[in-house]
Design a protein around this motif. Structure first.
Motif, PDB file in Angstrom:
ATOM      1  N   GLN A 135       0.825  -1.203   0.000  1.00  0.00           N
ATOM      2  CA  GLN A 135       0.000   0.000   0.000  1.00  0.00           C
ATOM      3  C   GLN A 135       0.860   1.255   0.000  1.00  0.00           C
ATOM      4  O   GLN A 135       0.544   2.240  -0.684  1.00  0.00           O
ATOM      5  N   ASP A 139       0.842   4.198  -2.854  1.00  0.00           N
ATOM      6  CA  ASP A 139       0.685   5.610  -2.500  1.00  0.00           C
ATOM      7  C   ASP A 139       1.846   6.429  -3.067  1.00  0.00           C
ATOM      8  O   ASP A 139       1.648   7.546  -3.570  1.00  0.00           O
ATOM      9  N   ARG A 142       1.205   6.936  -6.787  1.00  0.00           N
ATOM     10  CA  ARG A 142       0.150   7.910  -7.060  1.00  0.00           C
ATOM     11  C   ARG A 142       0.597   9.329  -6.771  1.00  0.00           C
ATOM     12  O   ARG A 142       0.166  10.271  -7.441  1.00  0.00           O
ATOM     13  N   HIS A 143       1.445   9.506  -5.781  1.00  0.00           N
ATOM     14  CA  HIS A 143       1.918  10.841  -5.414  1.00  0.00           C
ATOM     15  C   HIS A 143       3.124  11.287  -6.237  1.00  0.00           C
ATOM     16  O   HIS A 143       3.614  12.400  -6.058  1.00  0.00           O
TER      17      HIS A 143
END
Length: 309
Positions: A135, A139, A142-143
């Motif tokens: 996870q 993240d 995506r960032h």
């Protein structure tokens, strides 16, 4: 329209402060002094006329508006990086910088075979690796903190693209001679739910192992306490229970110098899918497909079932 547009550097400082929650650590991650980072954020607040960060001696707290702007800043920084990537990708593929997250149940076993191959075939590629749980890696992708992720599926990735590289079969590992004369394949109903040791929450291998067994009682009873596969191996070697391992870990020699035996799990879905994942519509998509091919070749190894026995 506002007469003032934030600079990319100011947005970078703001995102770093949100990520680290500490001015000093955020400044270190941006390779600037703490005073430079603090001044950049204050200038941003002054020129847009709002407070983004509440400062105290002990706590850095973002305002509600600050959190919203951080989310937008992630997107702006990612788009800016992709602008540069478009130009870079138009030249020779797999050159320059590439940031990749790798999950802990893959990194120590696949990377030793991958990195020498990449250094030989792509000497102009500067590969920056980041080991993270699944996870956290998603993240980071995506960032915009990384460009791609090497991970195991199934896992909910949302609006991301991926290419499956290969299947990684699952094995049951137990102390040698316990049980005596084990069969060539281990069925899920042979696993003692009171002895099953799994990785702690956050590692997707735990979910893959339990899903492969398809036994609700295992999910309820399994002891999830290992922080790494090597920790689980130590516990099994000391007679504390049994665990489940991916084939790549066996091929990587994780059972060397132990008194542990491993047998393949026999079930309808006794494997995990190893995949490369990246942001949808990335300008480096062709490079990622090429990298996937290299990863697939590097992962090719002889069958290890005889050695596992």
């Amino acid at each position: 329209m506002s007469n003032y547009m934030p600079t990319l550097k100011q947005l970078q400082y703001l995102v770093a402060l949100k990520e680290h929650g500490h001015f000093g650590k955020a400044a270190d991650s941006c390779y600037v002094t703490q005073s430079t980072l603090s001044a950049g954020i204050r200038e941003l607040e002054s020129l847009i006329g709002v407070t983004l960060v509440e400062r105290t001696r002990r706590v850095v707290r973002f305002t509600a508006l600050g959190d919203r702007i951080v989310e937008k800043a992630h997107r702006v920084l990612r788009e800016a990086e992709e602008l540069a990537a478009i130009a870079e990708a138009s030249g020779k593929p797999l050159t320059g910088e590439l940031r990749m997250s790798v999950i802990p149940t893959i990194a120590p076993f696949l990377l030793p075979r991958l990195l020498p191959r990449l250094r030989a075939d792509r000497p102009e590629l500067k590969l920056y690796l980041r080991e993270e749980t699944t996870q956290a890696a998603i993240d980071s992708l995506r960032h915009g903190n990384v460009d791609c992720v090497l991970m195991a599926l199934p896992f909910p990735t949302g609006e991301l693209d991926s290419e499956i590289l290969f299947q990684d079969p699952l094995y049951v590992a137990f102390p040698r001679d316990d049980p005596t004369n084990p069969p060539d394949w281990i069925k899920p109903d042979m696993i003692d739910e009171n002895k099953l040791l799994l990785l702690e929450d956050g590692h997707c291998l735990k979910d893959h192992a339990l899903a492969a067994c398809n036994r609700p009682d295992l999910r309820a009873s399994a002891t999830m306490m290992g922080t790494s596969l090597h920790t689980l191996i130590q516990m099994v070697d000391n007679g504390l229970g049994v665990t489940m391992l991916p084939e790549m870990a066996l091929a990587g020699g994780i059972l060397e110098h132990t008194n542990i035996t491993a047998r393949p799990l026999q079930s309808d879905h006794a494997w995990r899918d190893i995949a490369l994942v990246w942001r949808k519509n990335s300008p480096r998509e062709k490079e990622f497909h090429l990298l996937a091919e290299i990863l697939r070749d590097a992962a090719d190894h002889p069958a290890i079932r005889a050695n596992a026995a």
